[in-house]
Design a protein around this motif. Sequence first.
Motif, PDB file in Angstrom:
ATOM      1  N   ARG A  29      41.146  43.377  40.996  1.00  0.00           N
ATOM      2  CA  ARG A  29      42.316  43.078  41.383  1.00  0.00           C
ATOM      3  C   ARG A  29      42.547  42.827  42.851  1.00  0.00           C
ATOM      4  O   ARG A  29      43.299  42.023  43.203  1.00  0.00           O
ATOM      5  N   LYS A  30      42.043  43.974  43.629  1.00  0.00           N
ATOM      6  CA  LYS A  30      42.289  43.747  45.144  1.00  0.00           C
ATOM      7  C   LYS A  30      41.630  42.284  45.422  1.00  0.00           C
ATOM      8  O   LYS A  30      42.145  41.824  46.449  1.00  0.00           O
ATOM      9  N   LYS A  31      40.436  42.273  45.075  1.00  0.00           N
ATOM     10  CA  LYS A  31      40.066  40.587  45.476  1.00  0.00           C
ATOM     11  C   LYS A  31      40.893  39.508  45.175  1.00  0.00           C
ATOM     12  O   LYS A  31      41.085  38.720  45.825  1.00  0.00           O
ATOM     13  N   ILE A  32      41.317  39.875  43.967  1.00  0.00           N
ATOM     14  CA  ILE A  32      42.071  38.575  43.798  1.00  0.00           C
ATOM     15  C   ILE A  32      43.653  38.500  44.499  1.00  0.00           C
ATOM     16  O   ILE A  32      44.080  37.520  44.959  1.00  0.00           O
ATOM     17  N   SER A  33      44.231  39.690  44.486  1.00  0.00           N
ATOM     18  CA  SER A  33      45.568  39.552  45.519  1.00  0.00           C
ATOM     19  C   SER A  33      45.303  39.563  46.826  1.00  0.00           C
ATOM     20  O   SER A  33      45.894  38.993  47.722  1.00  0.00           O
ATOM     21  N   GLY A  34      43.916  39.795  47.551  1.00  0.00           N
ATOM     22  CA  GLY A  34      43.843  39.792  48.890  1.00  0.00           C
ATOM     23  C   GLY A  34      42.913  38.416  49.155  1.00  0.00           C
ATOM     24  O   GLY A  34      42.020  38.391  50.305  1.00  0.00           O
ATOM     25  N   ILE A  35      42.749  37.432  48.410  1.00  0.00           N
ATOM     26  CA  ILE A  35      41.995  36.303  48.584  1.00  0.00           C
ATOM     27  C   ILE A  35      42.270  35.621  49.869  1.00  0.00           C
ATOM     28  O   ILE A  35      43.498  35.441  50.154  1.00  0.00           O
ATOM     29  N   GLN A  36      41.202  35.127  50.495  1.00  0.00           N
ATOM     30  CA  GLN A  36      41.526  34.520  51.839  1.00  0.00           C
ATOM     31  C   GLN A  36      40.749  33.351  51.858  1.00  0.00           C
ATOM     32  O   GLN A  36      39.611  33.334  51.682  1.00  0.00           O
ATOM     33  N   GLN A  37      41.166  32.073  52.434  1.00  0.00           N
ATOM     34  CA  GLN A  37      40.325  30.678  52.484  1.00  0.00           C
ATOM     35  C   GLN A  37      39.471  31.037  53.818  1.00  0.00           C
ATOM     36  O   GLN A  37      40.137  31.379  54.762  1.00  0.00           O
ATOM     37  N   VAL A  45      37.534  29.899  57.189  1.00  0.00           N
ATOM     38  CA  VAL A  45      37.709  28.653  58.033  1.00  0.00           C
ATOM     39  C   VAL A  45      36.931  27.299  57.722  1.00  0.00           C
ATOM     40  O   VAL A  45      37.450  26.191  57.782  1.00  0.00           O
ATOM     41  N   ASP A  46      35.776  27.504  57.167  1.00  0.00           N
ATOM     42  CA  ASP A  46      34.771  26.534  56.860  1.00  0.00           C
ATOM     43  C   ASP A  46      34.813  26.153  55.343  1.00  0.00           C
ATOM     44  O   ASP A  46      33.839  25.408  54.987  1.00  0.00           O
ATOM     45  N   GLU A  47      35.602  26.884  54.399  1.00  0.00           N
ATOM     46  CA  GLU A  47      35.605  26.563  53.077  1.00  0.00           C
ATOM     47  C   GLU A  47      36.539  25.548  52.854  1.00  0.00           C
ATOM     48  O   GLU A  47      37.886  25.715  53.172  1.00  0.00           O
ATOM     49  N   SER A  48      36.214  24.627  51.922  1.00  0.00           N
ATOM     50  CA  SER A  48      37.172  23.749  51.443  1.00  0.00           C
ATOM     51  C   SER A  48      38.079  24.042  50.464  1.00  0.00           C
ATOM     52  O   SER A  48      37.876  25.247  49.772  1.00  0.00           O
ATOM     53  N   TYR A  49      39.024  23.317  50.133  1.00  0.00           N
ATOM     54  CA  TYR A  49      39.917  23.717  49.135  1.00  0.00           C
ATOM     55  C   TYR A  49      39.447  23.707  47.675  1.00  0.00           C
ATOM     56  O   TYR A  49      39.637  24.689  47.194  1.00  0.00           O
ATOM     57  N   ALA A  50      38.338  22.897  47.384  1.00  0.00           N
ATOM     58  CA  ALA A  50      37.765  23.062  46.218  1.00  0.00           C
ATOM     59  C   ALA A  50      37.082  24.371  45.923  1.00  0.00           C
ATOM     60  O   ALA A  50      36.916  25.015  45.027  1.00  0.00           O
ATOM     61  N   ASP A  51      36.130  24.720  47.170  1.00  0.00           N
ATOM     62  CA  ASP A  51      35.339  25.969  47.099  1.00  0.00           C
ATOM     63  C   ASP A  51      36.193  27.223  46.728  1.00  0.00           C
ATOM     64  O   ASP A  51      35.853  28.209  46.124  1.00  0.00           O
ATOM     65  N   TYR A  52      37.496  27.088  47.565  1.00  0.00           N
ATOM     66  CA  TYR A  52      38.294  28.244  47.530  1.00  0.00           C
ATOM     67  C   TYR A  52      38.953  28.293  46.193  1.00  0.00           C
ATOM     68  O   TYR A  52      39.078  29.417  45.650  1.00  0.00           O
ATOM     69  N   HIS A  53      39.387  27.130  45.439  1.00  0.00           N
ATOM     70  CA  HIS A  53      39.767  27.372  44.072  1.00  0.00           C
ATOM     71  C   HIS A  53      38.821  27.744  43.043  1.00  0.00           C
ATOM     72  O   HIS A  53      39.019  28.504  42.207  1.00  0.00           O
ATOM     73  N   GLU A  54      37.324  27.262  43.313  1.00  0.00           N
ATOM     74  CA  GLU A  54      36.448  27.744  42.430  1.00  0.00           C
ATOM     75  C   GLU A  54      36.235  29.456  42.559  1.00  0.00           C
ATOM     76  O   GLU A  54      35.914  30.061  41.669  1.00  0.00           O
ATOM     77  N   ARG A  55      36.211  29.887  43.697  1.00  0.00           N
ATOM     78  CA  ARG A  55      36.296  31.191  43.737  1.00  0.00           C
ATOM     79  C   ARG A  55      37.303  31.993  43.340  1.00  0.00           C
ATOM     80  O   ARG A  55      37.072  33.187  42.752  1.00  0.00           O
ATOM     81  N   PHE A  56      38.444  31.584  43.346  1.00  0.00           N
ATOM     82  CA  PHE A  56      39.648  32.246  42.850  1.00  0.00           C
ATOM     83  C   PHE A  56      39.550  32.157  41.262  1.00  0.00           C
ATOM     84  O   PHE A  56      39.664  33.178  40.776  1.00  0.00           O
ATOM     85  N   LYS A  57      39.023  31.055  40.559  1.00  0.00           N
ATOM     86  CA  LYS A  57      38.710  30.930  39.162  1.00  0.00           C
ATOM     87  C   LYS A  57      37.547  32.049  38.848  1.00  0.00           C
ATOM     88  O   LYS A  57      37.729  32.544  37.719  1.00  0.00           O
ATOM     89  N   SER A  58      36.486  32.004  40.048  1.00  0.00           N
ATOM     90  CA  SER A  58      35.562  33.073  39.239  1.00  0.00           C
ATOM     91  C   SER A  58      36.062  34.510  39.328  1.00  0.00           C
ATOM     92  O   SER A  58      35.551  35.354  38.492  1.00  0.00           O
ATOM     93  N   PHE A  59      36.914  34.918  40.269  1.00  0.00           N
ATOM     94  CA  PHE A  59      37.464  36.304  40.059  1.00  0.00           C
ATOM     95  C   PHE A  59      38.417  36.381  38.912  1.00  0.00           C
ATOM     96  O   PHE A  59      38.154  37.613  38.368  1.00  0.00           O
ATOM     97  N   LEU A  60      39.011  35.726  38.563  1.00  0.00           N
ATOM     98  CA  LEU A  60      39.592  35.606  37.245  1.00  0.00           C
ATOM     99  C   LEU A  60      38.757  35.676  35.812  1.00  0.00           C
ATOM    100  O   LEU A  60      39.228  36.405  35.025  1.00  0.00           O
ATOM    101  N   ALA A  61      37.696  35.062  35.998  1.00  0.00           N
ATOM    102  CA  ALA A  61      36.754  34.973  34.896  1.00  0.00           C
ATOM    103  C   ALA A  61      36.108  36.284  34.859  1.00  0.00           C
ATOM    104  O   ALA A  61      35.824  36.830  33.689  1.00  0.00           O
ATOM    105  N   GLN A  62      35.679  37.050  35.918  1.00  0.00           N
ATOM    106  CA  GLN A  62      35.083  38.334  35.977  1.00  0.00           C
ATOM    107  C   GLN A  62      35.983  39.390  35.566  1.00  0.00           C
ATOM    108  O   GLN A  62      35.646  40.571  35.053  1.00  0.00           O
ATOM    109  N   CYS A  63      37.332  39.284  35.685  1.00  0.00           N
ATOM    110  CA  CYS A  63      38.168  40.156  35.129  1.00  0.00           C
ATOM    111  C   CYS A  63      39.232  39.745  34.386  1.00  0.00           C
ATOM    112  O   CYS A  63      40.510  39.502  34.907  1.00  0.00           O
ATOM    113  N   PRO A  64      39.117  39.259  32.905  1.00  0.00           N
ATOM    114  CA  PRO A  64      40.400  38.762  32.395  1.00  0.00           C
ATOM    115  C   PRO A  64      41.189  39.992  32.112  1.00  0.00           C
ATOM    116  O   PRO A  64      42.507  39.755  31.563  1.00  0.00           O
TER     117      PRO A  64
END
Length: 398
Positions: free
Chosen positions: A128-136, A138-157
């Motif tokens: 939950r802390k990772k989801i609420s404090g997620i940060q993009q 500097v060299d991370e694209s929007y698509a990679d940032y979105h994939e990382r966000f979805k990965s956190f949600l899948a790990q913690c339904p």
Amino acid sequence: MAFTIRQLSSSTVPGGIPTCITYPNPAEGLTANFELKSGLLHRLPTFYGLSMEDPNQHLMEFQFICLSMKPHLVDENILKLKACPFSLTDKAKQWLYELPSGHITSWDDMMKAFLDKYFPTSRIIMLRKKISGIQQGVDESYADYHERFKSFLAQCPQHGMKDETLLTCFYEGLTNLERDMLDAASGGSFMDKQPAAGMALIQSRASNQQQYGGIRSTTHEIHGVNEVSTFAHLEDKINKLTSLVSQVVTTKGQTMACGVCSMQGHAADQCPQLMENEGVNAIGFQQGQNRRRNDPFSNTYNEGWRNHLNFHWRDNDNVQGVAPNANYNRAPPSFFQKTQAPLNSTPLNSSSSSSSNNNSDEIIKMLATSNQTLVQGQNLIQNMMEEMEKQLGKWLII
């Protein structure tokens, strides 16, 4: 019938070994009498009970396989209860055997006991802390940032966070540029969107960048590598040319090297070695002025041997009064003094100075060419930046 002490203390257990699973009654129209096929058992995922494993992913994969290979008219929950022990091994299977007898009576009870053991509350809080404090990055694209966000949600339904909270965390974690682009794609402000529309928008943006942003970014990276290598090459050439020009300027400001001793700071006709030899010759002439003209050890070396009584010769064979066959007056073969070039020759100095001037002109021409190439490279990069801004504007409009 009375039992003996031996019979009462035997190792047999009435009714068999108790198990933690009690199978429920099948649903109406379905059966609980079926055999697990070997094809199903071999395709089940394996869970070892290690801390690095993801229990939610294991349960998801397990359910997919059971649903895809379920026999006809078989109760789904009973199938999962029978197949679950075959997907556990090592510590996980030992944990299942240690559960109390009859502890599990449904598939929901099995999932709850499994997640309580291998996905405790402390792990849920951490995710939950990772989801609420997620940060993009500097060299991370929007698509990679979105994939990382979805990965956190899948790990913690079991995160228990509402959609509006998740969207707020996602929006605040974006960089300033990506946040402005998301607002522009929303037609104003992303926070004015409904939660369902916001979820659809962030997913749509990520899909568009994955489909069309990869080629553009790859091309930009290739051009970036070429630009860096080109500028490094030009910078190296300019440094070398600058060094050569400085050497030429320094050489022009200094005195030319002496042709006798190869030292700088004096002309060839003023070389200390020549001055020293002339002084020695002058002293020797004064000391040996009383010597005979025919002395072979006099300073006039060739003339002394030439006029010696026993070794003299003449250059002209046809001298009057001398017979033609008189060989004693001939010069020995190859006995001629070699002519030496003057020590300080004016044409040599002039040629060296002219060649130095030519080298200076060539170096200046090379430096001008390199500067022109550098300006062309800068213009090329400026055009590329303008083209990227145009493409970015088109993408924002889309």
